[in-house]
Design an enzyme around this catalytic site. Sequence first.
Site, PDB file in Angstrom:
ATOM      1  N   TYR A  64     -13.249  -3.482  -2.153  1.00  0.00           N
ATOM      2  CA  TYR A  64     -14.399  -2.938  -2.865  1.00  0.00           C
ATOM      3  C   TYR A  64     -15.540  -3.946  -3.010  1.00  0.00           C
ATOM      4  O   TYR A  64     -16.693  -3.629  -2.755  1.00  0.00           O
ATOM      5  CB  TYR A  64     -14.005  -2.384  -4.252  1.00  0.00           C
ATOM      6  CG  TYR A  64     -15.120  -1.611  -4.927  1.00  0.00           C
ATOM      7  CD1 TYR A  64     -15.417  -0.313  -4.526  1.00  0.00           C
ATOM      8  CD2 TYR A  64     -15.887  -2.179  -5.942  1.00  0.00           C
ATOM      9  CE1 TYR A  64     -16.447   0.391  -5.119  1.00  0.00           C
ATOM     10  CE2 TYR A  64     -16.914  -1.480  -6.545  1.00  0.00           C
ATOM     11  CZ  TYR A  64     -17.199  -0.195  -6.126  1.00  0.00           C
ATOM     12  OH  TYR A  64     -18.229   0.501  -6.713  1.00  0.00           O
ATOM     13  N   ARG A 100      -9.131  -0.236   4.519  1.00  0.00           N
ATOM     14  CA  ARG A 100      -8.973   0.016   3.086  1.00  0.00           C
ATOM     15  C   ARG A 100      -9.833  -0.916   2.231  1.00  0.00           C
ATOM     16  O   ARG A 100     -10.277  -0.526   1.153  1.00  0.00           O
ATOM     17  CB  ARG A 100      -7.501  -0.144   2.677  1.00  0.00           C
ATOM     18  CG  ARG A 100      -6.614   1.006   3.136  1.00  0.00           C
ATOM     19  CD  ARG A 100      -5.205   0.846   2.589  1.00  0.00           C
ATOM     20  NE  ARG A 100      -4.327   1.927   2.996  1.00  0.00           N
ATOM     21  CZ  ARG A 100      -4.143   3.054   2.329  1.00  0.00           C
ATOM     22  NH1 ARG A 100      -4.801   3.259   1.201  1.00  0.00           N
ATOM     23  NH2 ARG A 100      -3.306   3.977   2.762  1.00  0.00           N
ATOM     24  N   ILE A 110       5.413  -4.772   9.710  1.00  0.00           N
ATOM     25  CA  ILE A 110       5.697  -4.180   8.406  1.00  0.00           C
ATOM     26  C   ILE A 110       5.387  -2.699   8.562  1.00  0.00           C
ATOM     27  O   ILE A 110       4.245  -2.300   8.689  1.00  0.00           O
ATOM     28  CB  ILE A 110       4.885  -4.828   7.281  1.00  0.00           C
ATOM     29  CG1 ILE A 110       5.293  -6.299   7.130  1.00  0.00           C
ATOM     30  CG2 ILE A 110       5.106  -4.082   5.962  1.00  0.00           C
ATOM     31  CD1 ILE A 110       4.514  -7.063   6.087  1.00  0.00           C
ATOM     32  N   LYS A 151      -0.389 -10.330   7.820  1.00  0.00           N
ATOM     33  CA  LYS A 151      -0.150  -8.957   8.228  1.00  0.00           C
ATOM     34  C   LYS A 151      -1.482  -8.429   8.739  1.00  0.00           C
ATOM     35  O   LYS A 151      -2.420  -8.237   7.969  1.00  0.00           O
ATOM     36  CB  LYS A 151       0.360  -8.105   7.063  1.00  0.00           C
ATOM     37  CG  LYS A 151       0.580  -6.638   7.454  1.00  0.00           C
ATOM     38  CD  LYS A 151       0.988  -5.793   6.257  1.00  0.00           C
ATOM     39  CE  LYS A 151       1.127  -4.322   6.647  1.00  0.00           C
ATOM     40  NZ  LYS A 151       1.446  -3.457   5.470  1.00  0.00           N
ATOM     41  N   THR A 195       0.820  -1.204   0.000  1.00  0.00           N
ATOM     42  CA  THR A 195       0.000   0.000   0.000  1.00  0.00           C
ATOM     43  C   THR A 195       0.856   1.258   0.000  1.00  0.00           C
ATOM     44  O   THR A 195       0.588   2.224  -0.727  1.00  0.00           O
ATOM     45  CB  THR A 195      -0.904   0.018   1.250  1.00  0.00           C
ATOM     46  OG1 THR A 195      -1.692  -1.171   1.272  1.00  0.00           O
ATOM     47  CG2 THR A 195      -1.814   1.230   1.247  1.00  0.00           C
ATOM     48  N   TYR A 251      -3.058 -10.444   4.134  1.00  0.00           N
ATOM     49  CA  TYR A 251      -3.020  -9.035   4.564  1.00  0.00           C
ATOM     50  C   TYR A 251      -4.448  -8.600   4.859  1.00  0.00           C
ATOM     51  O   TYR A 251      -5.283  -8.504   3.963  1.00  0.00           O
ATOM     52  CB  TYR A 251      -2.387  -8.195   3.451  1.00  0.00           C
ATOM     53  CG  TYR A 251      -2.200  -6.716   3.739  1.00  0.00           C
ATOM     54  CD1 TYR A 251      -2.389  -6.158   5.002  1.00  0.00           C
ATOM     55  CD2 TYR A 251      -1.807  -5.862   2.713  1.00  0.00           C
ATOM     56  CE1 TYR A 251      -2.195  -4.814   5.235  1.00  0.00           C
ATOM     57  CE2 TYR A 251      -1.605  -4.504   2.930  1.00  0.00           C
ATOM     58  CZ  TYR A 251      -1.806  -3.987   4.195  1.00  0.00           C
ATOM     59  OH  TYR A 251      -1.624  -2.645   4.408  1.00  0.00           O
TER      60      TYR A 251
END
Length: 296
Positions: A112, A143, A209, A167, A49, A138
Amino acid sequence: MNFSYPFSGLGVALITPFNANGEIDWKALSSIVENLISGGADFLCVLGTTAETPTLTARERMDVLQHVIRQNAGRLPILVGCSSNCTAQAVSDIRQFQIDGVDGILSCVPYYNKPSQEGIYRHFAEIAKASDKQIILYNIPGRTGVNMTAATCLRIAGEFPNVTGVKEASGNMDQVREIMASAPEHFKVIIGDDALAMQAIGNGAAGVISVIGNALPRTYGKLIHASMEGRKADAQVIQNQLEPLYGLLFKEGNPCGVKDLMASRGMIQNETRLPLVPVSEQLHRQIIEGFKEIVE
């Protein structure tokens, strides 16, 4: 499959530096990699990202990955981001990353579409079958619009031995602890939130991370390594210094804040690609003032 685990300690999600004309600044990217290696990072995360990956062309993504691999020259493990909200596209993209120099693939929950937990499971099942490399899930619901539950994460971990970690960027420490409490031996949690890393590592996370690590690998690395070694008092001193500042780097979007900090220190030009823009003058002043005492 019997994997060693290369993604522990301080991982840094590399930014993509740009010139004023909008092109990738390859010289700056080389310097960033060298600074992270000399600064004590334990692994590199490319095309996540923080790299503004959605604004890069397919050719640019491959070029960035190959550039980092060459600059790294095998010194640190490399995790490459490869995600899509179309499962077939993600599988196709992953198959293109079967190259020397990549140690694992980071792939986020589809964004989305807002799939069900069954849809998330089936998506990652296809990704796990598409590659013999280590897969790091992840989870970043802020997001993607949907949270991968602990139960779904553990289901995937239990069925696919090449899925070796997650993550976790949900910000939900109860969920993080639930995953760690029931995960198979081969499966690790990597925290995706700089501010929560000390707490998460104290609870058993393998590492972080990081975004802030782009600018402050030595300072933030000391916090992470002290946490990993159980030196809580040493880690807390640095955490107390950074805790009021983490939010500044995300106030107007990531990586806008960390790019502003890096540019102020002469590491890069302060350039982003639309729809991201450099931070406001007010936030810029806050970042300069907030971080002025932190010298690497």
